[in-house]
Design a protein around this motif. Structure first.
Motif, mmCIF file in Angstrom:
data_model
loop_
_atom_site.group_PDB
_atom_site.id
_atom_site.type_symbol
_atom_site.label_atom_id
_atom_site.label_comp_id
_atom_site.label_asym_id
_atom_site.label_seq_id
_atom_site.Cartn_x
_atom_site.Cartn_y
_atom_site.Cartn_z
ATOM 1 N N GLU A 138 0.805 -1.227 0.000
ATOM 2 C CA GLU A 138 0.000 0.000 0.000
ATOM 3 C C GLU A 138 0.840 1.279 0.000
ATOM 4 O O GLU A 138 0.554 2.203 -0.770
ATOM 5 C CB GLU A 138 -0.965 0.008 1.187
ATOM 6 N N GLN B 184 2.047 1.713 -3.486
ATOM 7 C CA GLN B 184 0.943 2.062 -4.383
ATOM 8 C C GLN B 184 0.617 3.551 -4.269
ATOM 9 O O GLN B 184 0.330 4.208 -5.280
ATOM 10 C CB GLN B 184 -0.291 1.229 -4.044
ATOM 11 N N HIS B 185 0.667 4.075 -3.072
ATOM 12 C CA HIS B 185 0.419 5.509 -2.874
ATOM 13 C C HIS B 185 1.469 6.335 -3.623
ATOM 14 O O HIS B 185 1.141 7.329 -4.299
ATOM 15 C CB HIS B 185 0.453 5.832 -1.380
#
Length: 828
Positions: free
Chosen positions: A403, A406-407
């Motif tokens: 995550e 991904q950010h």
């Protein structure tokens, strides 16, 4: 009005041992630096390291990438109450760094591909300000992050293809590639400026809707910062006429172009749309004063480019349409044009891209191990009519995709999509280069992880952000992509996304596999988006790169400038299949370039003759340093032999000689807009005397987007070593040739002297007394003055060679050997 102050002067740098600097045990103090730039270039300029391009100096400066570096400057500033907003903007910081203003930490940055803006309205001081940027070693940071990530996910230390470069958002090629050096570097690689304003434009997005009746609806959305009374939008068509509907249109409003002039690679017409931010105030008499706060012009091409992937008789198609018309894509892959990309000028971009257009290109693939290129690059592609396949910068590796990553990728992609989406040249977004192919076919468990690391970016993050910010643009998750759904995994079938028949193909089974270019005939690629053969750069470039002691095709230094991993003897062996052994470096330059030319001639003609293939993107157009590689242009921008041949191979109309033993077929291919009606003559002539031995004729009757055999002949009885075949259409506009023998076995005349006349401006007229095969003309080893080169003449006589200027000296060699030159100013 927005005020931009570039902060490019007065920079110094040092090894990061604040407040001074040292190299090894010697305290250097602060040394002058160039911004935009890179630390390696600053070290070269200050005499600390030798230039890493020369000899084997690259190896001697690897310590630079394991070192932290600091840059600093000072600048004067005084406040202007009319410009209350103040922002420091860094267009490109490479890469992991902290930014200080007046010794206060402003920000931390960690992405080469994303600009950084910091509000400094309350941090600037009246008078002198100090700006300092502390860079950490990207190599060390990557290794630390890799170790932590591997521990978190339980990955083995020897996991393949999961490099330290995967953990730093930085141009991946800088870590070394099979054509490029390992010069990871750091620095302020794009402009840095202080922006002061009351209001400014942040983004202009022009979207298009092409309607069935041929009209085009345009919508212009403007995002701005600061208080303004109104936003003004004006439009001009390609003829410079006002588009009345745009006059004072509101942001977000739609206008309709009734008779649109469309952008097309053959005719790249653009509309200018200018957005202004305005304020209104009153003077002492109560009259309105219009204040212009910011202005931006966007060049918009009215175009709809779509990737079509549909099941068909061969598998699944992979082809582009432009404004509804099918396109046979012709081009190459683009890599960054220098290992230190800050120094690539707009003039250098123009030189490379105009040469691409000269060679008949209509598409470039911006490869995923490089960069989101500069605005100048895409502007030139818009202007020249070069479609751009844009990879996101992921290549040949696994990438962390949890995550937090991904950010990071979502923000990076959004920034660059918004920057590039208005360009009419932009044809497609692609998630990565070869990563799915890597996971499927490169390496075996247990060193290969079970999880396809990076898939969350390519299958979720990137397609979502493209759909949100650039709706309607084609997207694929990886290249190559496409696999036969009925593939049963049998040993004789290749599995994975590169299996042929479906999607695009990277045809490396030839160079990296079976080793001879004749095997291109086995490719069933629907769109060959990577394939190529290696050759040497020019002798002129070798002269800049190596010393006299290295001047041998087998020297260690010459081998150092070969990163293919193929092995020196194997590489030379590929050439010796067809050409004589290279005794001198000059031999090697000549024979290896001809072998590359022959390989791609065979490959391109195979694809263009086929019914199944709809594109050829050769690996690669350009080089980033002096090297033996797959490039068409060497790093000085000079054409190799292949570059001259591509004008023919990538022309709309193409003739091709296809030989199978004694049977010869001449093919004609028409990928132009008009029918091609002509005749074709196939001639067999004697290599020594030029005597015509046999001749055949046929007719060309081809509609656009068609290809077919137009002549069949038997050459039975001809002495193979003595014969040259030529095929020419009736007006001589299209022609090609082929030796019956391998070049190393052809019986050629002795290399007679050539008489060269310079009487006509821009042209050299050359008289030859015997036939010529592959006459290469150079000036001090460089082909740059010669617009035409690698010339074959079946008979003795006079011919013309276009030149950009009359060279001071001319060297000439053909397949027969070196020719003496006699220059005259008199007409021949």
């Amino acid at each position: 009005m927005l005020q931009t102050t570039y902060l490019h002067s007065g920079w110094e740098f040092a090894e990061k041992t604040w407040p001074g600097g040292k190299v090894a045990t010697v305290d250097t103090g602060w040394l002058p630096a160039t911004v935009p730039g890179h630390v390696h270039l600053d070290l070269v300029e200050n005499g600390i390291i030798a230039h890493p391009y020369e000899r084997m100096n690259e190896l001697g400066c690897q310590w630079v990438d394991q070192t932290d570096w600091t840059y600093r400057t000072t600048f004067q500033w005084e406040p202007n109450s009319d410009l209350p907003n103040r922002v420091l903007r860094f267009d490109g910081l490479d890469t992991v760094c902290k930014i200080y203003l007046n010794d206060l930490l402003l920000a931390e940055h960690d992405n080469m591909f994303v600009p950084l803006e910091v509000d400094v309205a309350d941090k600037l001081v009246n008078g002198e300000n100090t700006l300092r940027i502390e860079f950490e070693s990207a190599v060390n940071v990557g290794l630390e992050r890799k170790k932590a990530y591997f521990e978190k996910d339980g990955l083995r230390e020897d996991t393949v293809h999961f490099h330290e470069r995967s953990f730093v958002r930085k141009a991946q090629y800088m870590y070394g590639w099979d054509w490029g050096p390992r010069l990871v570097s750091c620095g302020i690689w794009r402009p840095v400026a202080l922006l002061e304003f009351a209001a400014r434009i942040l983004d202009v997005h022009v979207t298009q809707n092409h309607l069935p009746d041929g009209t085009v609806e345009l919508k212009c959305d403007v995002v701005h910062q600061g208080d303004v009374e109104y936003v003004s939008i004006h439009g001009f068509d390609p003829d410079g006429e006002f588009i009345d509907q745009f006059l004072d249109a509101e942001s977000g409003s739609t206008v309709t172009i009734e008779d649109p002039l469309l952008w097309d690679p053959r005719e790249p017409l653009t509309y200018d749309i200018t957005v202004t931010l305005c304020t209104v105030s009153l003077d002492d008499d109560g009259d309105q004063i219009i204040g212009l706060e910011d202005i931006r012009t966007v060049n918009v091409g009215l175009v709809k480019t779509v990737l079509i992937r549909e099941p068909d008789q061969f598998g699944e198609s992979f082809e582009f349409t432009v404004n509804g018309s099918r396109l046979w894509a012709r081009g190459a892959n683009w890599i960054p044009d220098h290992s230190f990309p800050s120094i690539v000028s707009k003039a250098q971009y123009r030189d490379r891209l105009e040469k691409a257009k000269d060679m008949g290109f209509n598409m470039l693939r911006v490869w995923g191990g490089g960069l989101y290129e500069t605005d100048e690059f895409y502007d030139l592609c818009d202007e020249l009519g070069l479609l751009v396949w844009q990879d996101f910068p992921f290549a040949c590796a696994y990438y962390p995709d949890d995550e937090p990553w991904q950010h990071t990728i979502r923000a990076e992609a959004a920034e660059n999509i918004k920057r590039l989406r208005n360009h009419p040249c932009l044809a497609i977004w692609c998630g990565n280069n070869e990563n799915l192919e890597l996971h499927t076919n490169w390496g075996r468990p247990p060193r290969r992880p079970e999880h396809y690391y990076g898939v969350n970016h390519y299958e979720n993050v990137l397609p979502e952000i493209v759909k949100q910010l650039d709706p309607g643009r084609s997207y694929i998750s990886t290249s190559p992509i496409g696999e036969d759904p009925n593939n049963d995994g049998k040993a004789e079938k290749q599995t994975g996304p590169n299996s042929g028949g479906f999607g695009d193909q990277h045809c490396w089974d030839v160079w990296h596999g079976r080793g001879d270019w004749k095997y291109y005939a086995d490719s069933t690629g629907r769109f060959s988006s990577e394939y190529g053969f290696v050759s040497s750069c020019s002798t002129a470039l070798w002269s800049k790169t190596i010393e006299d002691v290295d001047w041998d095709p087998h020297s260690k230094v010459v081998q150092w400038h070969d990163r293919t991993g193929k092995g020196h003897e194997t590489f030379h062996g590929y050439v010796k299949l067809h050409y004589p052994d290279s005794i001198t470096l000059e031999d090697w330059v000549y024979y290896s370039q001809l072998n590359q030319r022959d390989a791609l001639r065979f490959g391109v003609e195979h694809y263009r003759r086929s019914e199944f293939c709809r594109g050829s993107l050769i690996w690669q157009l350009n080089d980033c340093w002096p090297v033996q590689s797959w490039a068409i242009l060497d790093s000085d921008g000079d054409y190799k032999a292949l570059g001259y041949e591509l004008r023919r191979l990538y022309d709309d109309n193409l003739l091709s000689i296809d030989r199978d033993g004694d049977k010869v077929t001449v093919w004609a291919m028409n990928d132009g807009l008009e029918p091609w009606f002509s005749s074709v003559t196939l001639t067999a002539s004697n290599l020594t005397t030029g005597e015509i031995l046999m001749e055949w004729t046929g007719d060309i009757e081809l509609d656009p987007d068609n290809r077919m055999p137009v002549l069949h002949a038997s050459i039975h009885g001809l002495a193979v070593p003595d014969v040259l075949l030529t095929a020419t259409d009736e007006d001589g506009a299209q022609s090609t040739w082929q030796l019956l023998a391998e070049p190393k076995s052809a019986r050629l005349p002795s290399p007679e002297p050539l008489i060269v006349s310079t009487a006509e401006e821009g042209v050299l007229t050359i008289l030859c007394s015997t036939p010529l095969v592959d006459l290469m003309l150079t000036e001090d080893g460089s082909p740059s003055p010669f617009v035409d080169n690698f010339i074959t003449m079946p008979q003795a006589g006079v011919f013309a060679v276009r030149v950009s200027r009359v060279p001071d000296a001319i060297e000439a060699r053909s397949l027969a050997g070196e020719h003496k030159i006699k220059v005259t100013r008199s007409p021949l």
